[in-house]
Design a protein around this motif. Structure first.
Motif, PDB file in Angstrom:
ATOM      1  N   ASN A 298      -0.510  10.842  -8.147  1.00  0.00           N
ATOM      2  CA  ASN A 298       0.823  11.160  -7.637  1.00  0.00           C
ATOM      3  C   ASN A 298       1.839  10.027  -7.780  1.00  0.00           C
ATOM      4  N   PHE A 299       1.372   8.814  -8.050  1.00  0.00           N
ATOM      5  CA  PHE A 299       2.282   7.699  -8.338  1.00  0.00           C
ATOM      6  C   PHE A 299       1.969   7.162  -9.730  1.00  0.00           C
ATOM      7  N   LEU A 300       3.012   6.734 -10.446  1.00  0.00           N
ATOM      8  CA  LEU A 300       2.897   6.513 -11.884  1.00  0.00           C
ATOM      9  C   LEU A 300       3.044   5.044 -12.272  1.00  0.00           C
ATOM     10  N   GLN A 301       2.799   4.787 -13.550  1.00  0.00           N
ATOM     11  CA  GLN A 301       2.724   3.419 -14.054  1.00  0.00           C
ATOM     12  C   GLN A 301       4.026   2.643 -13.890  1.00  0.00           C
TER      13      GLN A 301
ATOM     14  N   LEU B 218       4.823   0.709   0.208  1.00  0.00           N
ATOM     15  CA  LEU B 218       4.823   2.046   0.808  1.00  0.00           C
ATOM     16  C   LEU B 218       3.411   2.489   1.180  1.00  0.00           C
ATOM     17  N   THR B 219       2.445   2.203   0.312  1.00  0.00           N
ATOM     18  CA  THR B 219       1.055   2.608   0.555  1.00  0.00           C
ATOM     19  C   THR B 219       0.262   1.541   1.309  1.00  0.00           C
ATOM     20  N   ASN B 220       0.930   0.437   1.653  1.00  0.00           N
ATOM     21  CA  ASN B 220       0.302  -0.660   2.395  1.00  0.00           C
ATOM     22  C   ASN B 220      -0.978  -1.121   1.688  1.00  0.00           C
ATOM     23  N   THR B 221      -0.825  -1.495   0.427  1.00  0.00           N
ATOM     24  CA  THR B 221      -1.963  -1.905  -0.391  1.00  0.00           C
ATOM     25  C   THR B 221      -1.986  -3.430  -0.510  1.00  0.00           C
ATOM     26  N   PRO B 222      -2.903  -4.085   0.175  1.00  0.00           N
ATOM     27  CA  PRO B 222      -2.944  -5.553   0.138  1.00  0.00           C
ATOM     28  C   PRO B 222      -3.625  -6.088  -1.109  1.00  0.00           C
ATOM     29  N   LYS B 223      -3.345  -7.344  -1.408  1.00  0.00           N
ATOM     30  CA  LYS B 223      -3.930  -7.999  -2.580  1.00  0.00           C
ATOM     31  C   LYS B 223      -5.456  -7.965  -2.524  1.00  0.00           C
ATOM     32  N   LYS B 224      -6.008  -8.240  -1.359  1.00  0.00           N
ATOM     33  CA  LYS B 224      -7.462  -8.312  -1.226  1.00  0.00           C
ATOM     34  C   LYS B 224      -8.120  -6.987  -1.594  1.00  0.00           C
ATOM     35  N   GLU B 225      -7.552  -5.876  -1.100  1.00  0.00           N
ATOM     36  CA  GLU B 225      -8.125  -4.559  -1.385  1.00  0.00           C
ATOM     37  C   GLU B 225      -8.034  -4.232  -2.868  1.00  0.00           C
ATOM     38  N   MET B 226      -6.886  -4.477  -3.473  1.00  0.00           N
ATOM     39  CA  MET B 226      -6.702  -4.129  -4.877  1.00  0.00           C
ATOM     40  C   MET B 226      -7.532  -5.028  -5.789  1.00  0.00           C
TER      41      MET B 226
ATOM     42  N   ARG C 128      -1.501  10.912   0.742  1.00  0.00           N
ATOM     43  CA  ARG C 128      -0.872  11.139   2.049  1.00  0.00           C
ATOM     44  C   ARG C 128       0.570  10.635   2.058  1.00  0.00           C
ATOM     45  N   VAL C 129       0.776   9.464   1.466  1.00  0.00           N
ATOM     46  CA  VAL C 129       2.141   8.928   1.386  1.00  0.00           C
ATOM     47  C   VAL C 129       3.010   9.836   0.516  1.00  0.00           C
ATOM     48  N   TYR C 130       2.459  10.321  -0.583  1.00  0.00           N
ATOM     49  CA  TYR C 130       3.211  11.211  -1.476  1.00  0.00           C
ATOM     50  C   TYR C 130       3.682  12.455  -0.719  1.00  0.00           C
ATOM     51  N   SER C 131       2.865  12.948   0.213  1.00  0.00           N
ATOM     52  CA  SER C 131       3.217  14.155   0.976  1.00  0.00           C
ATOM     53  C   SER C 131       4.443  13.940   1.861  1.00  0.00           C
ATOM     54  N   LEU C 132       4.803  12.683   2.133  1.00  0.00           N
ATOM     55  CA  LEU C 132       5.992  12.406   2.936  1.00  0.00           C
ATOM     56  C   LEU C 132       7.268  12.832   2.214  1.00  0.00           C
ATOM     57  N   GLY C 133       7.165  13.094   0.927  1.00  0.00           N
ATOM     58  CA  GLY C 133       8.332  13.473   0.139  1.00  0.00           C
ATOM     59  C   GLY C 133       8.702  14.935   0.235  1.00  0.00           C
TER      60      GLY C 133
ATOM     61  N   ASN D 144       1.517  18.800   6.084  1.00  0.00           N
ATOM     62  CA  ASN D 144       0.102  18.989   6.403  1.00  0.00           C
ATOM     63  C   ASN D 144      -0.623  19.773   5.316  1.00  0.00           C
ATOM     64  N   GLU D 145       0.066  20.754   4.769  1.00  0.00           N
ATOM     65  CA  GLU D 145      -0.528  21.542   3.684  1.00  0.00           C
ATOM     66  C   GLU D 145      -0.878  20.655   2.500  1.00  0.00           C
ATOM     67  N   MET D 146       0.041  19.756   2.135  1.00  0.00           N
ATOM     68  CA  MET D 146      -0.196  18.889   0.990  1.00  0.00           C
ATOM     69  C   MET D 146      -1.288  17.868   1.290  1.00  0.00           C
ATOM     70  N   ILE D 147      -1.336  17.360   2.519  1.00  0.00           N
ATOM     71  CA  ILE D 147      -2.372  16.393   2.901  1.00  0.00           C
ATOM     72  C   ILE D 147      -3.757  17.046   2.845  1.00  0.00           C
ATOM     73  N   LYS D 148      -3.862  18.250   3.380  1.00  0.00           N
ATOM     74  CA  LYS D 148      -5.153  18.950   3.392  1.00  0.00           C
ATOM     75  C   LYS D 148      -5.615  19.282   1.977  1.00  0.00           C
ATOM     76  N   GLN D 149      -4.676  19.546   1.093  1.00  0.00           N
ATOM     77  CA  GLN D 149      -5.024  19.929  -0.271  1.00  0.00           C
ATOM     78  C   GLN D 149      -5.863  18.863  -0.960  1.00  0.00           C
ATOM     79  N   GLU D 150      -5.620  17.596  -0.612  1.00  0.00           N
ATOM     80  CA  GLU D 150      -6.373  16.505  -1.233  1.00  0.00           C
ATOM     81  C   GLU D 150      -7.880  16.668  -0.998  1.00  0.00           C
ATOM     82  N   PHE D 151      -8.257  17.231   0.149  1.00  0.00           N
ATOM     83  CA  PHE D 151      -9.669  17.384   0.497  1.00  0.00           C
ATOM     84  C   PHE D 151     -10.219  18.768   0.175  1.00  0.00           C
ATOM     85  N   THR D 152      -9.364  19.774   0.179  1.00  0.00           N
ATOM     86  CA  THR D 152      -9.854  21.151   0.061  1.00  0.00           C
ATOM     87  C   THR D 152      -9.701  21.739  -1.334  1.00  0.00           C
ATOM     88  N   GLN D 153      -8.823  21.175  -2.159  1.00  0.00           N
ATOM     89  CA  GLN D 153      -8.555  21.750  -3.475  1.00  0.00           C
ATOM     90  C   GLN D 153      -9.738  21.551  -4.428  1.00  0.00           C
ATOM     91  N   PRO D 154     -10.374  22.609  -4.890  1.00  0.00           N
ATOM     92  CA  PRO D 154     -11.407  22.456  -5.925  1.00  0.00           C
ATOM     93  C   PRO D 154     -10.730  22.211  -7.262  1.00  0.00           C
TER      94      PRO D 154
END
Length: 404
Positions: A40-43, A315-323, A377-382, A389-399
């Motif tokens: 959902n987020f690009l280069q 926006l996604t709160n991605t720290p250096k250590k995690e990445m 989840r952050v993308y769903s804020l748009g 909620n529908e978009m957030i749930k889709q991440e887990f339920t969409q086959p």
């Protein structure tokens, strides 16, 4: 079944992409096309126009047979990291070749350039540092440094974005000791960054998005530049979610993050460096929109793309250590969609895949995929509140999407 891989964003899928798919299949004499597609987020540090699920449908309805997601940790990155992640996915999925569009269109140019850079590594790196010291951005410094060393038509023009990506794809294949064969086809008509239509049928994704945002009344001006499935899916997305995604949808969230985070904490965000946090904080206090904010923080040294990527990580709160703990190569194959032919390929080859195949997120317990979940989840804020909620749930339920 012979599979050719393509590395894509499809933001959105247009006629140039259709040409690339056809040419790739022919160049590789392939039975199946496998796409590694950004989520959902690009280069370039932007939210995708429509979700990865809709873009997966676009891909499958326009000639792709399998779509795997390029994880966030590779998708929102500089060319080298982006290429490493994508190539590792294609290699794990048993692709025989990867075919990319380039301004050069000649694969021998890429090998000659790689060999030249290997032989002149020290002076090339020295030239880069000299140009950076003059205040130019890193990509500009690379282009200028190379031109200074290799002023010849037999080498690539490293000012062209697709040449740069192609070079990194081949370097990734070599470094990973992959059996994949790199192929290239010339890009047709529109340049990557073109903002205006310059052909009757081929346009860049940038110009198509610009046209879409300039006219959201349902009477789009892009019909001649995109295939019919893209037209219909864009129409469906706008009808259902009421928006197309762009940075302005997320400006209030980014501003909130900046104004409620200490400079010390901001310094820990991935790609934050050299006191940029103070510049960002000052701009966030004054700017009324994302575009105004970017104009305030933009400098000669930092490209718009580089700064946008940093904003996504904030926006996604991605720290250096995690990445930094998750770079290198991919650790899973997230299947987003397939056609009947794609499913046949999976059934014949998945036992030979070198990475675990993830078709349902809820059954996969690897911590490394949590960054993709957070990004979704952050993308769903748009989207409007009633649809989040529908978009957030889709991440887990969409086959995986299946197109017969």
């Amino acid at each position: 079944m012979n599979a050719v891989g393509v590395i894509v964003e499809y933001n959105p899928f247009h006629n140039g992409h259709a040409f690339h798919l056809k040419a790739s299949k022919e160049a590789a004499n392939a039975d199946v096309v496998i796409a590694v597609m950004s989520g959902n987020f690009l280069q370039r540090g932007e939210p995708a126009l429509v979700s990865k699920w809709y873009r997966t449908k676009m891909a499958l309805l326009n000639g792709v047979d399998l779509v795997f997601e390029l994880p966030y940790r590779f998708a929102v990155q500089k060319a080298e990291t982006f290429a490493n992640g994508a190539v590792s996915i294609l290699d794990a999925a048993c692709c025989e070749s990867v075919c990319f569009g380039s301004e050069s269109g000649n694969i021998s140019d890429f090998y000659q350039t790689i060999n030249f850079l290997r032989e002149h590594k020290q002076p090339f790196e020295g030239n880069i540092h000299q140009f950076i010291d003059t205040g130019v951005s890193y990509p500009k410094a690379v282009s200028l440094a190379f031109k200074q060393l290799a002023n010849s038509e037999k080498y690539l023009d490293l000012a062209k974005p697709n040449n740069i990506l192609g070079l990194e794809y081949i370097k990734a294949v070599n470094e990973q000791k992959s059996r994949i064969q790199p192929l290239t086809v010339p890009r047709k008509n529109a340049d990557y960054h073109d903002e205006h239509f310059s052909s009757e049928t081929i346009a860049s994704a940038t110009s198509i998005r610009k046209a879409i945002f300039s006219k959201l009344d349902g009477k789009t001006e892009i019909d001649q530049y995109v295939p019919e499935p893209t037209k219909q899916l864009l129409k469906d997305y706008l009808h259902h979610y009421l928006v197309f995604h762009q940075w302005e949808n997320y400006w209030s969230y980014l501003q909130f993050r900046l104004l409620h985070t200490t400079p010390d904490d901001l310094r820990e965000i991935y790609e934050m460096e050299e006191g940029l946090e103070n510049r960002l904080l000052a701009a966030a206090l004054e700017a009324a929109s994302f575009q105004e904010f970017m104009r305030k923080v933009k400098t000669k040294r930092y490209t718009w793309t580089r700064l946008q990527r940093l904003c996504v990580h904030i926006l996604t709160n991605t720290p250096k250590k995690e990445m930094n703990n998750q770079l290198g190569t991919a650790s899973y194959l997230r299947l987003l969609g397939m056609t009947s032919k794609g499913r046949e390929y999976l059934n014949k080859n998945k036992k030979n895949f070198s990475l675990p195949l993830v078709s349902k997120l809820s059954s996969f317990k690897d911590n490394e995929i949590l960054l993709d979940v957070r990004a979704s989840r952050v993308y769903s804020l748009g989207v409007p509140n009633q649809l989040k909620n529908e978009m957030i749930k889709q991440e887990f339920t969409q086959p995986p999407i299946y197109i017969k």
